[in-house]
Motif scaffolding. Sequence first.
Motif, PDB file in Angstrom:
ATOM      1  N   GLY A 124       0.815  -1.213   0.000  1.00 22.64           N
ATOM      2  CA  GLY A 124       0.000   0.000   0.000  1.00 22.64           C
ATOM      3  C   GLY A 124       0.848   1.261   0.000  1.00 22.64           C
ATOM      4  N   THR A 125       0.512   2.197  -0.921  1.00 23.26           N
ATOM      5  CA  THR A 125       1.236   3.471  -0.989  1.00 23.26           C
ATOM      6  C   THR A 125       0.200   4.587  -1.124  1.00 23.26           C
ATOM      7  OG1 THR A 125       1.431   3.111  -3.362  1.00 23.26           O
ATOM      8  CG2 THR A 125       3.347   2.570  -2.041  1.00 23.26           C
ATOM      9  N   PRO A 126      -0.329   5.114  -0.009  1.00 21.14           N
ATOM     10  CA  PRO A 126      -1.384   6.127  -0.089  1.00 21.14           C
ATOM     11  C   PRO A 126      -0.955   7.352  -0.904  1.00 21.14           C
ATOM     12  CG  PRO A 126      -1.008   5.414   2.190  1.00 21.14           C
ATOM     13  CD  PRO A 126       0.068   4.798   1.361  1.00 21.14           C
ATOM     14  N   ASP A 127      -1.896   7.926  -1.635  1.00 17.77           N
ATOM     15  CA  ASP A 127      -1.653   9.183  -2.365  1.00 17.77           C
ATOM     16  C   ASP A 127      -0.426   9.132  -3.260  1.00 17.77           C
ATOM     17  OD1 ASP A 127      -3.804  10.750  -1.737  1.00 17.77           O
ATOM     18  OD2 ASP A 127      -2.892  11.583   0.089  1.00 17.77           O
ATOM     19  N   PHE A 128      -0.287   8.078  -3.974  1.00 14.45           N
ATOM     20  CA  PHE A 128       0.929   7.940  -4.771  1.00 14.45           C
ATOM     21  C   PHE A 128       0.635   7.791  -6.263  1.00 14.45           C
ATOM     22  CE2 PHE A 128       5.544   6.602  -4.510  1.00 14.45           C
ATOM     23  CZ  PHE A 128       5.904   7.660  -3.677  1.00 14.45           C
ATOM     24  N   SER A 129      -0.612   8.042  -6.660  1.00 12.70           N
ATOM     25  CA  SER A 129      -0.915   7.916  -8.086  1.00 12.70           C
ATOM     26  C   SER A 129      -0.223   9.047  -8.851  1.00 12.70           C
ATOM     27  CB  SER A 129      -2.433   7.957  -8.312  1.00 12.70           C
ATOM     28  OG  SER A 129      -2.940   9.144  -7.788  1.00 12.70           O
ATOM     29  N   GLY A 130       0.110   8.781 -10.070  1.00  6.96           N
ATOM     30  CA  GLY A 130       0.786   9.788 -10.901  1.00  6.96           C
ATOM     31  C   GLY A 130       2.294   9.734 -10.809  1.00  6.96           C
ATOM     32  N   VAL A 131       2.809   8.937  -9.903  1.00 10.21           N
ATOM     33  CA  VAL A 131       4.277   8.818  -9.801  1.00 10.21           C
ATOM     34  C   VAL A 131       4.763   7.902 -10.928  1.00 10.21           C
ATOM     35  CG1 VAL A 131       6.181   8.049  -8.347  1.00 10.21           C
ATOM     36  CG2 VAL A 131       4.189   9.152  -7.313  1.00 10.21           C
ATOM     37  N   CYS A 132       5.692   8.403 -11.749  1.00  9.86           N
ATOM     38  CA  CYS A 132       6.121   7.648 -12.926  1.00  9.86           C
ATOM     39  C   CYS A 132       7.323   6.761 -12.618  1.00  9.86           C
ATOM     40  CB  CYS A 132       6.499   8.611 -14.059  1.00  9.86           C
ATOM     41  SG  CYS A 132       5.120   9.629 -14.556  1.00  9.86           S
ATOM     42  N   ASN A 133       7.449   5.752 -13.401  1.00  5.87           N
ATOM     43  CA  ASN A 133       8.612   4.847 -13.299  1.00  5.87           C
ATOM     44  C   ASN A 133       8.846   4.371 -11.871  1.00  5.87           C
ATOM     45  OD1 ASN A 133       9.234   5.066 -16.049  1.00  5.87           O
ATOM     46  ND2 ASN A 133      10.221   7.050 -15.645  1.00  5.87           N
ATOM     47  N   PHE A 134       7.773   4.057 -11.205  1.00  5.33           N
ATOM     48  CA  PHE A 134       7.897   3.548  -9.833  1.00  5.33           C
ATOM     49  C   PHE A 134       7.439   2.093  -9.832  1.00  5.33           C
ATOM     50  CE2 PHE A 134       5.781   2.858  -5.634  1.00  5.33           C
ATOM     51  CZ  PHE A 134       6.962   2.764  -4.894  1.00  5.33           C
ATOM     52  N   ASP A 135       8.376   1.205  -9.567  1.00  2.00           N
ATOM     53  CA  ASP A 135       8.063  -0.224  -9.602  1.00  2.00           C
ATOM     54  C   ASP A 135       7.895  -0.712  -8.172  1.00  2.00           C
ATOM     55  OD1 ASP A 135       7.871  -2.889  -9.886  1.00  2.00           O
ATOM     56  OD2 ASP A 135       9.698  -3.131 -11.116  1.00  2.00           O
ATOM     57  N   ARG A 136       6.653  -0.905  -7.801  1.00  2.00           N
ATOM     58  CA  ARG A 136       6.361  -1.294  -6.425  1.00  2.00           C
ATOM     59  C   ARG A 136       7.065  -2.601  -6.043  1.00  2.00           C
ATOM     60  NH1 ARG A 136       0.178  -1.516  -4.247  1.00  2.00           N
ATOM     61  NH2 ARG A 136       0.158   0.662  -4.825  1.00  2.00           N
ATOM     62  N   SER A 137       7.175  -3.490  -7.028  1.00  2.00           N
ATOM     63  CA  SER A 137       7.763  -4.798  -6.727  1.00  2.00           C
ATOM     64  C   SER A 137       9.263  -4.690  -6.404  1.00  2.00           C
ATOM     65  CB  SER A 137       7.542  -5.768  -7.891  1.00  2.00           C
ATOM     66  OG  SER A 137       8.366  -5.373  -8.974  1.00  2.00           O
ATOM     67  N   ARG A 138       9.844  -3.551  -6.729  1.00  2.00           N
ATOM     68  CA  ARG A 138      11.270  -3.362  -6.396  1.00  2.00           C
ATOM     69  C   ARG A 138      11.449  -2.528  -5.126  1.00  2.00           C
ATOM     70  NH1 ARG A 138      14.778  -4.558 -10.541  1.00  2.00           N
ATOM     71  NH2 ARG A 138      16.311  -3.028  -9.824  1.00  2.00           N
ATOM     72  N   SER A 139      10.364  -2.352  -4.408  1.00  3.76           N
ATOM     73  CA  SER A 139      10.426  -1.541  -3.185  1.00  3.76           C
ATOM     74  C   SER A 139       9.990  -2.339  -1.960  1.00  3.76           C
ATOM     75  CB  SER A 139       9.557  -0.292  -3.333  1.00  3.76           C
ATOM     76  OG  SER A 139      10.106   0.553  -4.325  1.00  3.76           O
ATOM     77  N   SER A 140      10.250  -3.623  -2.000  1.00  3.90           N
ATOM     78  CA  SER A 140       9.999  -4.434  -0.805  1.00  3.90           C
ATOM     79  C   SER A 140      10.990  -4.043   0.275  1.00  3.90           C
ATOM     80  CB  SER A 140      10.187  -5.919  -1.129  1.00  3.90           C
ATOM     81  OG  SER A 140       9.295  -6.321  -2.140  1.00  3.90           O
TER      82      SER A 140
END
Length: 390
Positions: A124-140
Amino acid sequence: MRDSLRLIIDSYDPGAPLTEASTIPAPWYTDAPIYDLELETVFAQSWQLVARMDQLVQPGAYVTGEIAGEPIVVVRGADGVLRGFFNVCRHHAAAVMTEPEGTANHLRCPYHGWTYSLEGELKGTPDFSGVCNFDRSRSSLVPVETAIWENWVFVRLGGRLAGVPPTTDLAQDAEATLERFLGADLVNQIKPLDLGSLHWIERRHYTFDCNWKVFVDNYLDGGYHVPHLHKGLDSVLDYSKYMIEPGDHFCLQWSPLVSEGAEAQTGAVRKGDRALYYWLYPNFMINWYSGAMDTNLVIPRGIDKTEVIFDFYFPDVSAAAREGNQASIDVGQRIQDEDVAICKSVQRGLNSRAYNAGRLSVRREAGEHLFHRLLHADLTAGLKALQGNS
Ligand code: FES
Ligand SMILES: [Fe+2]
């Protein structure tokens, strides 16, 4: 800076046999750069106890800790697997879990609410829409090597991993490397003690006004100080038969117990035929008597400040056994109180211009000799690696 560090490290001769050996020199206990080097090359590179198994039984159970100044969390996943992570949020680095221990359905950072699964994946990343080139799977959460031995969970930080995404499951290999570090000799000696049948009952924290190595040296002096400082303990140990058996990364000190002439309070709770004192390099001790065990985890809190965490275990923790168990803990407390003042006194003396190093008793202080040589090897290798990196 590094040249002066090298001079301080090289002023110890690790090749001297015990009969010729001196202690590590005083600056090792008083110089801040040595302390920083120890955190990076001894505490970050060795296996460090972070939790007891009994704290991590259920899925969602977690324990936080700090190793070499780094925040760590170990958590049992929904899949039942135990994992360790740097307790550092991938957003802006806040500690994700802030309690010493607890149970959670997910790991939620208190700062901006980022949420990770019990397996460390960013969910979960609240208020994070619009952020480009952000790969959630690489932010564990960044994993740390985690392994289990007997009643305890250990982690090893290793090299500096910051920012490295978790691509491999570190758990599998970790068990083997911890076992290699412990060595078959230690593992085989501890196994018959059946530590799994003991139950944790209480934790106590002690603060010592000394470098962490003063506490370890005091532990490893082969009973040398016992007749002088611990009259109660001395009355139940057979001092002349006290044995010192160094291993690769550990040292066993043991003594037959005697009941005749025992001081009443100590004699009542230190029964059986022997006391076993295991030290595991660099900072963990297991003190075993028949019917009681306590462990000591030595945590450096500064060049001249040390926290020691004592955990007390007994085979029977029912209400009926409470009084006897408490009496045993009180005896342990008294021994620590007796050590507090001497450790402070030693630290002051180490700062004196009158002292640099001392000799070792061949009969008693083989454990200290091992400790100092292991430390020298780690600091030498660590400094070399740091110099290679610069
Ligand atoms: S630092 Fe964790 S959510 Fe921002
Ligand atoms: Fe002592």
